[in-house]
Design an enzyme around this catalytic site. Structure first.
Site, PDB file in Angstrom:
ATOM      1  N   ARG A 158       0.796  -1.239   0.000  1.00 30.69           N
ATOM      2  CA  ARG A 158       0.000   0.000   0.000  1.00 30.69           C
ATOM      3  C   ARG A 158       0.827   1.287   0.000  1.00 30.69           C
ATOM      4  O   ARG A 158       0.305   2.371   0.194  1.00 30.69           O
ATOM      5  CB  ARG A 158      -1.012  -0.009   1.137  1.00 30.69           C
ATOM      6  CG  ARG A 158      -0.390  -0.296   2.485  1.00 30.69           C
ATOM      7  CD  ARG A 158      -1.458  -0.621   3.465  1.00 30.69           C
ATOM      8  NE  ARG A 158      -1.383   0.259   4.602  1.00 30.69           N
ATOM      9  CZ  ARG A 158      -2.370   0.465   5.455  1.00 30.69           C
ATOM     10  NH1 ARG A 158      -3.525  -0.101   5.261  1.00 30.69           N
ATOM     11  NH2 ARG A 158      -2.232   1.262   6.479  1.00 30.69           N
ATOM     12  N   HIS A 159       2.143   1.149  -0.166  1.00 33.21           N
ATOM     13  CA  HIS A 159       2.998   2.337  -0.199  1.00 33.21           C
ATOM     14  C   HIS A 159       3.779   2.424  -1.507  1.00 33.21           C
ATOM     15  O   HIS A 159       4.264   1.417  -2.010  1.00 33.21           O
ATOM     16  CB  HIS A 159       4.018   2.296   0.948  1.00 33.21           C
ATOM     17  CG  HIS A 159       3.391   2.547   2.274  1.00 33.21           C
ATOM     18  ND1 HIS A 159       2.968   1.525   3.088  1.00 33.21           N
ATOM     19  CD2 HIS A 159       3.093   3.699   2.916  1.00 33.21           C
ATOM     20  CE1 HIS A 159       2.443   2.042   4.188  1.00 33.21           C
ATOM     21  NE2 HIS A 159       2.502   3.363   4.112  1.00 33.21           N
ATOM     22  N   ARG A 198      -4.266   5.083  -3.766  1.00 38.23           N
ATOM     23  CA  ARG A 198      -4.978   4.402  -2.668  1.00 38.23           C
ATOM     24  C   ARG A 198      -6.464   4.309  -2.974  1.00 38.23           C
ATOM     25  O   ARG A 198      -7.088   3.271  -2.784  1.00 38.23           O
ATOM     26  CB  ARG A 198      -4.823   5.179  -1.360  1.00 38.23           C
ATOM     27  CG  ARG A 198      -3.538   4.988  -0.652  1.00 38.23           C
ATOM     28  CD  ARG A 198      -3.556   3.784   0.289  1.00 38.23           C
ATOM     29  NE  ARG A 198      -2.232   3.633   0.848  1.00 38.23           N
ATOM     30  CZ  ARG A 198      -1.872   4.157   2.017  1.00 38.23           C
ATOM     31  NH1 ARG A 198      -2.753   4.800   2.761  1.00 38.23           N
ATOM     32  NH2 ARG A 198      -0.649   4.016   2.452  1.00 38.23           N
TER      33      ARG A 198
END
Ligand code: AMO
Length: 438
Positions: free
Chosen positions: A232-233, A412
């Protein structure tokens, strides 16, 4: 076989005039151009599936009726080559989409080298890193194109919403002299004989602008030198930013909710085919507000580990389960867990918030500190040197109204809406610790 370069091939000018998108084919004699996605040889009949950005159609050649060249070309042309087909549209119950083209002309515009480094027709055979190495070919898949068509709608509809509420779109510098987010690590760069940094956010600039123009928004690229390698980064990502004068955090949470609702609504309207390809059943989200302490109490009841300054990944996931299809705004956040520019509220709390949607943080924001002395105090409390922020602090000395804003991750949001297992799926050309090409 009719090659593009030969005299009888269709000219590009003619092609531009005559070509119709595959999706629009109904009847008659048509010219299409696209990629040879698949081909099959059943002896007396040969099939090709041609794909363009709008759809796919079957081309069917019978040995007895088709020209010898076309019949041969259908068997010999390598997959993913770019071809032009002209022929008659026929109804066919067996063909996908209920129609096929009986080809009268078939030419190759660009032959694809073989073997293909990744299998375009079957996802399951290739791992994500290899797909990303060959992203240009990965993008031949309509399913992958759909992700970015939806992302395009998200960006466009964000702009629509912001313009509708009177926002002004702005551009900000990507080279900065000091940190704007405190904690997160900076990428250093050389700027003549000085050391500078790549922007971690447009935070300080959007605030300065909100203090004159009142409502400002942008879609801004940010760089964060975080070393962790997670799903998620990213080290380079984009944010939907907003900043508004004469507002507290509740005013901007309301705008954030309405913006996301409008964006999802627009995707449902414009990208129904893309959602279908991706197998996504999207709903316009509802909205819930909870204070940080209420949230932690609820999570404790569900035996989820909590922290006194932040939500844990597990906590975010649980909120997604407890409140499906809901944007959960967690407000009254502990001051210690928020950056220096977030307004203190007393009792160790702040005007900061996070927005959790489908089990993940999609945005954070809050009311800002617009009082210079308080800002100096907050910088010191965060062990930052006020001298590095002189021009920012000074911008609030000559009539700066209270203001608030948010930043929401473009990737995101795309990731959670489309249920993508890895944020890299939501970036055309991701930049992470190991990836700099393509
Ligand atoms: P923050 O650092 O929380 O706040 O970032 C805002 C949102 O941007 C996304 N995001 C990321 N996405 C992918 N990879 C990353 N490394 C990454 N870091 C952040 C997340 C996050 O919620 N200036 C403030 C916002 C504000 O107060 O206006 C800021 O940048 O979705």
């Amino acid at each position: 076989m009719k090659k593009a370069k030969s005299d009888d091939s269709i000219s590009l000018l003619q092609l531009t005039k005559e070509r119709i998108p595959i999706k629009s084919i109904s009847e008659g004699n048509v010219t299409i151009a696209g990629w040879l996605y698949d081909s099959r040889d059943l002896g007396k009949v040969r099939f090709g599936i041609i794909r363009d950005a709008s759809g796919e159609i079957q081309v069917t050649a019978h040995k007895d009726t088709a020209s010898k060249e076309i019949f041969e070309a259908l068997a010999k042309t390598p997959r993913e080559s770019v071809v032009v087909v002209q022929g008659l549209v026929k109804k066919s119950e067996k063909a996908p989409g209920g129609r096929e083209i009986v080809p009268e002309r078939f030419s190759i515009l660009a032959e694809a080298a073989q073997p293909l480094p990744i299998d375009v027709s079957d996802f399951s055979k290739t791992e994500l890193p290899k797909r990303l190495d060959y992203r240009f070919l990965d993008l031949h898949r309509r399913r992958i194109q759909s992700i970015f068509k939806i992302q395009s709608t998200l960006m466009q509809s964000y702009r629509d919403y912001m313009v509708r509420i009177g926002g002004t779109e702005a551009n900000f510098p990507s080279i900065i002299g000091s940190s704007s987010e405190g904690g997160t690590e900076l990428f250093k760069a050389k700027y003549f004989d000085k050391e500078v940094y790549l922007s971690q956010s447009c935070q300080l600039y959007k605030q300065m602008l909100a203090c004159s123009i009142e409502k400002v928004f942008t879609i801004f690229t940010v760089w964060r030198a975080e070393k962790h390698n997670t799903v998620r980064h990213l080290n380079e990502s984009r944010q939907f930013d907003f900043e508004m004068a004469f507002a507290d955090e509740f005013v901007v949470m309301d705008h954030l909710a309405k913006a996301v609702q409008h964006m999802v609504h627009t995707v449902l309207e414009k990208n129904s085919g893309d959602l279908k390809l991706l197998g996504i059943n999207l709903k316009v989200p509802s909205v819930k507000y909870m204070s940080f302490s209420e949230t932690n109490e609820l999570l404790k009841k569900h035996k989820i580990e909590t922290s006194s300054t932040d939500l844990t990944g597990e906590g975010e996931k649980k909120l997604g389960e407890l409140f499906p299809d809901t944007i959960v705004f967690v407000h009254d956040w502990p001051l210690e867990g928020k950056p220096f520019y977030i307004m203190p509220k007393g009792k160790g709390l702040s005007g900061g918030f996070d927005a959790i949607y489908k089990g993940m943080e999609i945005s954070s924001g809050g009311q800002r500190v617009h009082i210079p002395d308080l800002l100096i105090e907050r910088l010191k409390a965060k062990k930052l040197n006020p001298k590095d922020f002189t021009s920012y602090i000074d911008s609030f000395r000559y009539g700066a109204p209270p203001h608030a804003g948010f930043g929401m991750g473009v990737e995101r949001l795309t990731m959670v809406l489309l249920d993508l297992p890895n944020i890299r799926e939501a970036v055309l050309f991701p930049r992470d610790r190991d990836r700099l090409t393509p």
